[in-house]
Design a protein around this motif. Structure first.
Motif, PDB file in Angstrom:
ATOM      1  N   LEU A 100       0.890  -1.277   0.065  1.00 50.20           N
ATOM      2  CA  LEU A 100       0.217   0.129   0.118  1.00 50.20           C
ATOM      3  C   LEU A 100       0.876   1.223  -0.040  1.00 50.20           C
ATOM      4  CD1 LEU A 100      -2.768  -1.107   2.560  1.00 50.20           C
ATOM      5  CD2 LEU A 100      -3.197  -0.623   0.354  1.00 50.20           C
ATOM      6  N   TYR A 101       1.948   1.296   0.873  1.00 46.95           N
ATOM      7  CA  TYR A 101       2.793   2.340   0.857  1.00 46.95           C
ATOM      8  C   TYR A 101       3.561   2.617  -0.442  1.00 46.95           C
ATOM      9  CZ  TYR A 101       5.978   5.790   2.737  1.00 46.95           C
ATOM     10  OH  TYR A 101       6.415   6.881   3.020  1.00 46.95           O
ATOM     11  N   LEU A 102       3.897   1.533  -1.151  1.00 46.35           N
ATOM     12  CA  LEU A 102       4.784   1.646  -2.225  1.00 46.35           C
ATOM     13  C   LEU A 102       3.952   2.333  -3.426  1.00 46.35           C
ATOM     14  CD1 LEU A 102       7.348   1.218  -3.843  1.00 46.35           C
ATOM     15  CD2 LEU A 102       6.402  -1.340  -4.414  1.00 46.35           C
ATOM     16  N   ALA A 103       2.540   1.643  -3.381  1.00 46.70           N
ATOM     17  CA  ALA A 103       1.668   2.420  -4.090  1.00 46.70           C
ATOM     18  C   ALA A 103       1.640   3.836  -4.134  1.00 46.70           C
ATOM     19  CB  ALA A 103       0.357   1.627  -4.234  1.00 46.70           C
ATOM     20  N   SER A 104       1.392   4.499  -3.014  1.00 44.23           N
ATOM     21  CA  SER A 104       1.251   5.772  -2.601  1.00 44.23           C
ATOM     22  C   SER A 104       2.455   6.503  -2.949  1.00 44.23           C
ATOM     23  CB  SER A 104       1.137   5.903  -1.234  1.00 44.23           C
ATOM     24  OG  SER A 104       1.840   5.680  -0.238  1.00 44.23           O
ATOM     25  N   VAL A 105       3.815   6.023  -2.769  1.00 44.41           N
ATOM     26  CA  VAL A 105       4.889   6.609  -3.293  1.00 44.41           C
ATOM     27  C   VAL A 105       5.061   6.682  -4.760  1.00 44.41           C
ATOM     28  CG1 VAL A 105       7.542   6.253  -3.251  1.00 44.41           C
ATOM     29  CG2 VAL A 105       6.540   5.669  -1.122  1.00 44.41           C
ATOM     30  N   GLU A 106       4.575   5.543  -5.419  1.00 49.49           N
ATOM     31  CA  GLU A 106       4.508   5.720  -6.819  1.00 49.49           C
ATOM     32  C   GLU A 106       3.872   6.979  -7.487  1.00 49.49           C
ATOM     33  OE1 GLU A 106       5.038   2.622  -9.602  1.00 49.49           O
ATOM     34  OE2 GLU A 106       4.746   1.051  -7.909  1.00 49.49           O
ATOM     35  N   TYR A 107       2.867   7.090  -6.812  1.00 51.24           N
ATOM     36  CA  TYR A 107       1.777   8.094  -7.124  1.00 51.24           C
ATOM     37  C   TYR A 107       2.523   9.440  -7.112  1.00 51.24           C
ATOM     38  CZ  TYR A 107      -1.817  11.612  -7.361  1.00 51.24           C
ATOM     39  OH  TYR A 107      -2.544  12.863  -7.519  1.00 51.24           O
ATOM     40  N   PHE A 108       3.161   9.641  -5.859  1.00 44.52           N
ATOM     41  CA  PHE A 108       3.827  10.929  -5.576  1.00 44.52           C
ATOM     42  C   PHE A 108       4.952  11.320  -6.413  1.00 44.52           C
ATOM     43  CE2 PHE A 108       1.727  10.818  -1.419  1.00 44.52           C
ATOM     44  CZ  PHE A 108       0.913  11.949  -1.490  1.00 44.52           C
ATOM     45  N   PHE A 109       5.647  10.203  -6.891  1.00 43.38           N
ATOM     46  CA  PHE A 109       6.989   9.842  -7.789  1.00 43.38           C
ATOM     47  C   PHE A 109       6.436  10.366  -9.400  1.00 43.38           C
ATOM     48  CE2 PHE A 109      10.027   8.499 -10.539  1.00 43.38           C
ATOM     49  CZ  PHE A 109      11.385   8.804  -9.994  1.00 43.38           C
ATOM     50  N   PHE A 110       5.288   9.739  -9.618  1.00 42.68           N
ATOM     51  CA  PHE A 110       4.646  10.027 -10.914  1.00 42.68           C
ATOM     52  C   PHE A 110       4.378  11.432 -11.160  1.00 42.68           C
ATOM     53  CE2 PHE A 110       2.943   9.048 -15.093  1.00 42.68           C
ATOM     54  CZ  PHE A 110       3.253   8.072 -15.436  1.00 42.68           C
ATOM     55  N   ASP A 111       3.699  12.195  -9.963  1.00 39.94           N
ATOM     56  CA  ASP A 111       3.335  13.616  -9.936  1.00 39.94           C
ATOM     57  C   ASP A 111       4.544  14.312  -9.988  1.00 39.94           C
ATOM     58  OD1 ASP A 111       1.428  15.858  -9.314  1.00 39.94           O
ATOM     59  OD2 ASP A 111       2.391  15.874  -7.351  1.00 39.94           O
ATOM     60  N   GLU A 112       5.396  13.974  -9.516  1.00 40.95           N
ATOM     61  CA  GLU A 112       6.761  14.774  -9.683  1.00 40.95           C
ATOM     62  C   GLU A 112       7.762  14.857 -10.963  1.00 40.95           C
ATOM     63  OE1 GLU A 112       9.326  17.775  -8.631  1.00 40.95           O
ATOM     64  OE2 GLU A 112       7.592  17.266  -7.673  1.00 40.95           O
ATOM     65  N   PHE A 113       7.691  13.507 -11.445  1.00 42.15           N
ATOM     66  CA  PHE A 113       8.511  13.082 -12.519  1.00 42.15           C
ATOM     67  C   PHE A 113       7.941  12.554 -13.797  1.00 42.15           C
ATOM     68  CE2 PHE A 113      10.884  12.842  -8.537  1.00 42.15           C
ATOM     69  CZ  PHE A 113      12.233  13.854  -8.841  1.00 42.15           C
ATOM     70  N   ASP A 114       6.513  12.463 -13.821  1.00 39.23           N
ATOM     71  CA  ASP A 114       5.856  12.061 -14.844  1.00 39.23           C
ATOM     72  C   ASP A 114       6.305  10.580 -15.490  1.00 39.23           C
ATOM     73  OD1 ASP A 114       3.418  12.724 -16.228  1.00 39.23           O
ATOM     74  OD2 ASP A 114       4.630  13.000 -17.959  1.00 39.23           O
ATOM     75  N   SER A 115       6.505   9.883 -14.581  1.00 36.60           N
ATOM     76  CA  SER A 115       7.493   8.445 -14.734  1.00 36.60           C
ATOM     77  C   SER A 115       7.376   7.654 -13.591  1.00 36.60           C
ATOM     78  CB  SER A 115       8.906   8.867 -15.271  1.00 36.60           C
ATOM     79  OG  SER A 115       9.523   7.559 -15.284  1.00 36.60           O
ATOM     80  N   ARG A 116       7.317   6.349 -13.939  1.00 39.26           N
ATOM     81  CA  ARG A 116       7.699   5.343 -12.906  1.00 39.26           C
ATOM     82  C   ARG A 116       9.076   5.550 -12.258  1.00 39.26           C
ATOM     83  NH1 ARG A 116       3.305   1.608 -11.187  1.00 39.26           N
ATOM     84  NH2 ARG A 116       2.233   1.476 -13.034  1.00 39.26           N
ATOM     85  N   PHE A 117       9.215   4.943 -11.383  1.00 34.82           N
ATOM     86  CA  PHE A 117      10.667   5.039 -10.613  1.00 34.82           C
ATOM     87  C   PHE A 117      11.929   4.861 -11.795  1.00 34.82           C
ATOM     88  CE2 PHE A 117       8.845   2.794  -6.839  1.00 34.82           C
ATOM     89  CZ  PHE A 117       8.506   3.952  -6.416  1.00 34.82           C
ATOM     90  N   ASN A 118      12.801   5.798 -11.591  1.00 39.31           N
ATOM     91  CA  ASN A 118      13.850   5.833 -12.883  1.00 39.31           C
ATOM     92  C   ASN A 118      15.106   6.136 -12.355  1.00 39.31           C
ATOM     93  OD1 ASN A 118      13.490   8.553 -12.343  1.00 39.31           O
ATOM     94  ND2 ASN A 118      12.401   9.122 -13.946  1.00 39.31           N
ATOM     95  N   LEU A 119      16.152   6.618 -12.762  1.00 40.79           N
ATOM     96  CA  LEU A 119      17.548   6.998 -12.426  1.00 40.79           C
ATOM     97  C   LEU A 119      17.479   7.959 -11.079  1.00 40.79           C
ATOM     98  CD1 LEU A 119      19.664   7.402 -15.523  1.00 40.79           C
ATOM     99  CD2 LEU A 119      19.675   5.522 -13.989  1.00 40.79           C
ATOM    100  N   VAL A 120      16.417   8.773 -11.128  1.00 44.81           N
ATOM    101  CA  VAL A 120      16.123   9.745 -10.055  1.00 44.81           C
ATOM    102  C   VAL A 120      16.034   9.070  -8.623  1.00 44.81           C
ATOM    103  CG1 VAL A 120      14.665  11.854  -9.010  1.00 44.81           C
ATOM    104  CG2 VAL A 120      15.167  11.783 -11.441  1.00 44.81           C
ATOM    105  N   ALA A 121      15.129   8.104  -8.913  1.00 43.19           N
ATOM    106  CA  ALA A 121      14.766   7.104  -7.606  1.00 43.19           C
ATOM    107  C   ALA A 121      16.078   6.278  -7.141  1.00 43.19           C
ATOM    108  CB  ALA A 121      13.721   6.161  -8.003  1.00 43.19           C
TER     109      ALA A 121
END
Length: 635
Positions: A100-121
């Motif tokens: 559940l927490y990972l899903a929420s983190v993915e949402y906020f990451f997508f909101d900031e970087f318009d992407s799934r986890f990438n080199l920024v992560a």
């Protein structure tokens, strides 16, 4: 066997069902929040969900391997014991919370970087102190954790009795072995025939990102964080690659120092008509995209100070960043080097002693420095600059700032420190060249109190731009009081745009940045329409000053009227792009090439027919750059 398989896999199937359901809901949320603005219609959603289901299923095969091995090796007498079942219950609850927490983190990451986890992560994992504090200050972390704990508790009460019953089912070792062998076979098949990007068929980048699996994307980013270009991207014969690059660079003037094909060093003679030995101060503004700046058409009136300076300076109307990270901007500005995939040379091993702007200035008697508002160990900046001839001054040299957050001191404090620093160099009778990297226009967007239009916190990105501009105005209000000011050329440029988003594979419009040369009384006001990259800044300034130099720089003097059109080189995660006028090619992993027609007027991309000659020129720039860096010949 059927009963044994059912008993063996039942706990794994239950976890898999929960994971797939959460992933489905997350994709629907991502489509609603970010897919619709990227023109992903409802009709495309079934294809995204089907592709996502396949991606998630493959990733589950890997994720569940430790649990499958545990089920194989753990004797039935232990798994049915009360203590083991209690520990399994705690583990199951934590697993639910983690999903559940990972899903929420993915949402906020997508909101900031318009992407799934990438080199920024990946960088976030490397620098946990700065990142964790930034995340805590920027997002409702506590509320999300509490909410996910509550939801995990509800799901646990509903699911645990099924899990507990399945764990207690006995199964002989032989039966468990056959079941595990089946799981191992699935892992082998997945590893052989499926990758993170296998199902990335859409021409819409956001669609591919929503369909992909976040955990798989993170692992791909981690294991491709320092790629060998020649092993993963399109290549051509080395001599042909260098011949194409030399042909392109020759248009920008200078004389190659040797006829050796794989040497691109060019010598530029002194120009007596230049501005002369002026101090040079490059102010790199964090996350300041051209769209926020009034001089570039921004309608929000966020940058009155920059706009005022632009009226008296040399304003480059079509300037582009090479990438989406600060290290990419610093790499391009300081070394005039192409943005090879996937990591900047600022962070790569072997970046010591590379050809750079500071070295050229030092040869003319300049003091070269890098000033940073934060701690320069972040992103390896201090090591890179210090090992390439720059003096370093960062947050550690500003002991009593008026305001600071996790990223560093406020821009006002940094600029005041810079003025004092330059005074010291000037008093020694030495000209100076300095790169100043700001930090304030960055989440969590907190600023000194009492500035009109800039809330101390909670103002978001617009407040960040307003404050960055305010601090810039304060710098240019104070700088004229210093003796060295009248003999100083200021360069104001962004490291990258605030956020790179859009449906294009490489959203070119989000690479536009402000670029201004400012030297009142020495440099007349003018607008330059020529396409300009960050890698062109050093050659342009050196030629503007009229300084002689020899370097293998890939950039060109933009003010040279006979140079003609020059390519744009852009990096986006693992992809790199080459734009020549209206033609664009994107080079990707596994030697992929995609061709587009780029319209600068509308900042739009449309698929185009293959152009092998264009692909060869693009390949030549990135391949030769990697070869020169890898073999320590970029010097």
């Amino acid at each position: 066997m059927k009963g044994a398989l059912t008993d063996f896999f039942r706990p794994l199937l239950l976890v898999s069902g929960i994971y797939l359901l959460l992933s489905l809901l997350l994709r629907l949320v991502l489509w609603w929040a970010f897919g619709l603005p990227a023109r992903i219609s409802f009709a495309q959603v079934p294809f995204i969900l089907l592709g996502g289901l396949a991606n998630d299923s493959v990733e589950l095969i890997y994720l569940l391997a430790p649990f499958s091995l545990y089920r194989l090796l753990m004797p039935v007498g232990i798994t049915s014991h009360r203590l083991h079942r209690r520990l399994a219950g705690v583990t199951f609850f934590l697993l639910l919370f983690g999903m559940l927490y990972l899903a929420s983190v993915e949402y906020f990451f997508f909101d900031e970087f318009d992407s799934r986890f990438n080199l920024v992560a990946v960088d976030y994992l490397i620098y946990p102190t700065e990142v964790l504090v930034n995340v805590w200050d920027s997002y409702p972390v506590l509320q999300v954790i509490l909410g996910m704990l509550l939801l995990a508790g509800v799901m646990y009460r509903w699911c645990w009795r099924h899990m507990d019953a399945a764990l207690a089912k006995p199964a002989r070792l032989r039966e468990r072995g056959k079941a595990f062998a089946l799981h191992a076979l699935l892992i082998a098949l997945a590893a052989f025939g499926f990758s993170t990007t296998t199902l990335a068929f859409s021409a819409n980048r956001v669609s591919n990102q929503i369909s992909s699996n976040g955990i798989s994307s993170l692992f791909q980013a981690f294991f491709t964080n320092n790629l060998d270009y020649t092993q993963h991207y399109r290549t051509i014969e080395d001599d042909r690659a260098f011949a194409l690059v030399r042909e392109g660079l020759a248009k920008g003037g200078g004389d190659f120092v040797t006829d050796e094909l794989q040497n691109i060093n060019r010598a530029f003679a002194e120009n007596p008509a230049g501005l002369g030995k002026m101090n040079v101060v490059v102010i790199v503004e964090e996350s300041l995209g051209a769209g926020y700046v009034g001089a570039y058409g921004g309608k929000r009136q966020l940058t009155p100070n920059f706009d005022r300076l632009a009226e008296s300076g040399l304003l480059f109307r079509n300037a582009f960043a090479t990438g989406t990270r600060t290290v990419r901007g610093l790499e391009a500005i300081s070394t005039s080097f192409p943005p090879i995939p996937s990591e900047s040379i600022v962070k790569r091993p072997g970046s010591e002693g590379v050809a750079n702007w500071g070295k050229v200035m030092a040869e003319h008697g300049y003091h070269s420095s890098f000033l940073y508002g934060g701690y320069g160990y972040f992103d390896n900046m201090n090591h890179f600059f210090s090992s390439n001839g720059f003096a370093i001054s960062d947050r550690a040299d500003i002991p009593e700032p008026t305001f600071a957050n996790i990223w560093g001191v406020c821009d006002e404090d940094l600029f005041r420190h810079a003025l004092d620093y330059f005074d010291g160099i000037h008093q020694q009778g030495q000209p100076f060249f300095s790169i100043i990297m700001t930090t304030s226009n960055h989440k969590p967007y907190t600023f000194p109190a009492g500035i009109e239009g800039v809330p101390a916190e909670g103002g978001g990105r617009r407040a960040g731009v307003r404050y960055a501009d305010y601090a810039l105005g304060r710098l240019f209000a104070l700088a004229p009081e210093h003796d060295w000011y009248d003999n100083t050329l200021f360069v104001v440029v962004a490291d990258h745009d605030a956020r790179v988003y859009g449906r294009a594979q490489v959203p070119v419009e989000r690479y536009r940045i402000p670029l201004l040369f400012y030297a009142p009384g020495r440099l007349p006001a003018k607008t330059v329409e020529t396409i300009t990259s960050q890698i062109d800044i050093a050659p342009t300034v050196l030629n503007l000053l009229g300084l002689s130099y020899t370097a293998p720089f890939y950039g060109q003097n933009v003010l040279n009227p006979v140079a003609g059109a020059r390519p744009l080189l852009l990096n986006h995660n693992h992809d790199v792009a080459y734009i020549d006028g209206e033609r664009m090619v994107v080079l990707g992993l596994q030697g992929a090439t995609d061709f587009f027609r780029y319209s600068a007027d509308s900042d739009s991309l449309e698929p185009a027919e293959a152009d092998p000659a264009l692909a060869d020129r693009a390949t030549a720039y990135y391949q030769t750059a990697f070869e020169l860096f890898k073999s320590h010949r970029y010097e």
